[in-house]
Design an enzyme around this catalytic site. Structure first.
Site, short mmCIF file in Angstrom:
data_model
loop_
_atom_site.label_atom_id
_atom_site.label_comp_id
_atom_site.label_asym_id
_atom_site.label_seq_id
_atom_site.Cartn_x
_atom_site.Cartn_y
_atom_site.Cartn_z
N THR A 187 -2.81 6.96 3.10
CA THR A 187 -3.88 6.19 2.48
C THR A 187 -4.74 5.50 3.52
O THR A 187 -5.93 5.25 3.29
CB THR A 187 -3.26 5.14 1.54
OG1 THR A 187 -2.35 5.78 0.66
CG2 THR A 187 -4.34 4.45 0.72
N THR A 232 0.85 -1.19 0.00
CA THR A 232 0.00 0.00 0.00
C THR A 232 0.88 1.24 0.00
O THR A 232 2.10 1.16 0.14
CB THR A 232 -0.92 0.02 1.23
OG1 THR A 232 -0.11 0.11 2.41
CG2 THR A 232 -1.76 -1.24 1.29
N ASP A 233 0.24 2.39 -0.16
CA ASP A 233 0.93 3.67 -0.16
C ASP A 233 1.31 4.03 1.28
O ASP A 233 1.15 3.24 2.21
CB ASP A 233 0.01 4.73 -0.77
CG ASP A 233 0.78 5.97 -1.19
OD1 ASP A 233 1.99 6.01 -0.95
OD2 ASP A 233 0.17 6.88 -1.76
N LYS A 234 1.80 5.24 1.47
CA LYS A 234 2.17 5.71 2.80
C LYS A 234 0.95 5.73 3.72
O LYS A 234 -0.17 5.49 3.30
CB LYS A 234 2.78 7.11 2.70
CG LYS A 234 4.10 7.13 1.93
CD LYS A 234 4.65 8.54 1.87
CE LYS A 234 5.96 8.58 1.09
NZ LYS A 234 6.51 9.94 0.99
N THR A 235 1.18 6.07 4.95
CA THR A 235 0.10 6.00 5.95
C THR A 235 -1.05 6.93 5.64
O THR A 235 -2.14 6.77 6.17
CB THR A 235 0.64 6.34 7.35
OG1 THR A 235 1.29 7.63 7.27
CG2 THR A 235 1.64 5.31 7.78
#
Length: 591
Positions: A467, A462-465
């Site tokens: 998201t 997943t993307d950084k936090t």
């Protein structure tokens, strides 16, 4: 057909301009009829006026002399090429702007055509855009721009209906073989055992095929509708624009011609446009041109920005001049179909297995058919009473026909038994159950066969936090040297000259912005979550006034942030004493 007149008066010039405007405007049929009527009335009044003036000045002119007359040079309405005006913007909304010419200018990156418009400033005036405050942005203005230049959407294929998935289910190799077996089984079963009992075997195969088709088509149709809704939401990207002097986020679909768009690293360019200003700006045009090298964008040599490109470095402001289907990206995306005939490993193995079983079954059935036929016609078979079935010419033709049909029915039975009609049904039901389980875990699968592919995934990235959270940040700790400052001691513990340096570094060395509404007291911050957190901290805790900073300092050079440098810097000059200040921001090991 053209009617030629020659005039020394000015009456024809206004009419001539009116006819030109008529030919260069996009009008409906009723509007064209009214325009023709107005032109006729204007022509009549002008001619009558000229005759009256002529009679006043020359009451008694000699017969041999030349009489006063008004001669005009105009083209008849029928000779005007109305078809060529489909891409011209109506004069009632904007000046005459050829949308096709603007689109081709960006596509060809023609600086000569840009100079004909007097550069970016000239195009901004034509589009009624303030390069600092943007377009008015009210509902009436944006509605006029969309009606004149189009919306920032492209044509897509209509969603697939239920019948499409039913037909796709029937294209399966196993289903086709089973249907053929069902027809043969029904025909020979009814012929041999009658309609009361002969339909059992063929009917059971038809029921299995029906269940497979219904479950597969219904599941895929339902997921297609949900996925279509999800794709619309995922493609609805928010971008930063300035309207009526206020920087705000809007949907990429709401971008209108004339908008001023802010672009930063990682952003996708939402429409065709022109570079206004920025620093170290580079774009990746590989999605359009196939070239992997980054393209340098500046106002002198290459100010053209194409929709679909991505910002590789720096930041800038862009003037939108073409949107939607008027861009190369819109035309390309509308021609792309999302259909894919690629099969999953499970589908490939099942098709191979079904084909192999079918070949073996057909071979065995054909061999049995040949052997039994040879045995029958050589007199080696007996009936229920123990008598020889075939006795040459003495055997009745009807008995021969019935015996041959019975032999063929036996061969068909072998084929039907060899084909596993329960296999596709078992696979379909298993995948449908898997899809339900994945839906319970908030994982949406578009096709049933996708469950098998996702079943082999072990790690999901997943993307950084941002998201997974609210994507909002806040300054919680501030260290000055080795001292940890308390939140209520910032303004008292930091010296004024040091506060001024903080104001310089935070206010200028940023890609974010601050907007103070005139009527509201709430200050709006824009930019990345990190930038907004630092800006709000400086304004609220360090009492930074961004408007005062802009008046007292001049920006000389900007070094933009990217993943390689891991830092950004700015060189500014104080107007009072002409002193220069350099501020850096970024990773600690780089600064």
């Amino acid at each position: 057909m053209a009617t030629k007149f020659h005039s020394t008066t000015d009456y024809g010039s206004g009419l001539y301009r009116a006819l030109l405007d008529f030919g260069s405007s996009t009008l409906t049929k009723p509007q064209k009829r009214w325009r023709i009527a107005c032109i006729a009335i204007h022509f009549s009044l002008s001619l009558a006026k000229s005759i009256i003036n002529g009679r006043r000045n020359h009451k008694y002119s000699e017969i041999s002399g030349s009489t006063s007359h008004t001669v005009l040079e105009i083209d008849s309405v029928s000779s005007l090429d109305l078809s060529s005006s489909t891409n011209l913007v109506p004069q009632s909304c904007f000046p005459i702007v050829d949308q096709t010419k603007l689109t081709e200018m960006v596509k060809n990156k023609s600086m000569d055509e840009l100079r004909q418009f007097d550069g970016v400033d000239g195009i901004a005036k034509l589009l009624k855009t303030d390069l600092e405050n943007g377009i008015p942005g009210d509902e009436d203005d944006t509605k006029k721009r969309r009606s004149a230049f189009g919306s920032n959407t492209y044509q897509t294929l209509p969603p697939k209906g239920l019948m499409y998935f039913v037909v796709e289910a029937f294209k399966d190799t196993t289903i086709i073989i089973l249907l053929a077996c069902a027809v043969l089984s029904l025909a020979f079963g009814i012929r041999e055992h009658g309609i009361q009992e002969g339909w059992y075997e063929g009917g059971s195969i038809c029921v299995a095929v029906f269940l497979v088709v219904v479950v597969s088509a219904a599941s895929n149709f339902r997921q297609e509708r949900q996925f279509d809704k999800l794709s619309k939401i995922s493609s609805n990207i928010n971008i930063d624009v300035v309207r009526d002097g206020r920087r705000q986020k809007i949907s990429i679909f709401d971008v209108a011609v004339g908008d001023i768009v802010f672009l930063m690293i990682g952003d996708q360019i939402p429409a065709d446009g022109l570079f206004i200003d920025g620093h170290s700006f580079q774009v990746d045009e590989s999605s359009l041109t196939g070239e992997s090298d980054h393209v340098e964008i500046d106002s002198k040599h290459n100010p053209f920005l194409m929709s679909g490109s991505k910002v590789a470095d720096g930041y800038s402001r862009m003037l939108v001049i073409s949107v939607g289907m008027n861009t190369a990206w819109g035309k390309m995306m509308s021609s792309i179909t999302k259909d894919s005939n690629e099969q999953t490993p499970l589908q490939e193995r099942l098709n191979k297995l079904t084909t192999s079983i079918g070949k073996v079954g057909l071979s065995v059935a054909f061999l049995v058919l040949v052997v039994i036929l040879i045995r029958y016609f050589t007199g080696n078979t007996e009936d229920e009473n123990g008598n020889r079935e075939y006795n040459g010419t003495r055997t009745d033709l009807n008995d021969i026909f019935n015996s041959v049909l019975r032999i063929i029915s036996t061969a068909v039975t072998i084929v039907v038994v060899a084909i596993p009609e329960g296999l596709p049904l078992a696979v379909t039901l298993t995948l449908a159950y898997s899809m339900k389980r994945m839906m319970a875990d908030q994982a949406m699968v578009r096709n049933l066969s996708g469950c098998e592919t996702m079943g082999s995934a072990t790690v999901i990235c997943t993307d950084k936090t941002g998201t997974l959270t609210m994507n909002q940040m806040k300054v919680t700790k501030f260290w000055l040297g080795h001292d940890n400052m308390e939140e209520d001691q910032y303004s008292q513990a930091i010296a004024l000259d040091l506060q001024e340096l903080f104001h310089q570094g935070i206010g200028f060395n940023t890609t974010g912005s601050i907007y103070k509404p005139k009527s509201e007291s709430v200050i709006e911050y824009s930019g990345s979550p990190t930038e907004k957190a630092i800006l709000s901290w400086a304004v609220q805790d360090l009492r930074m006034d961004i408007e005062e900073l802009k008046q007292n300092y001049t920006i000389i050079h900007v070094e933009t942030f990217n993943s390689e440098k891991k830092r950004s810097g700015i060189l500014i000059r104080k107007k009072v004493d002409n002193t220069n200040h350099v501020h850096w921001k970024g990773a600690a090991e780089m600064v």
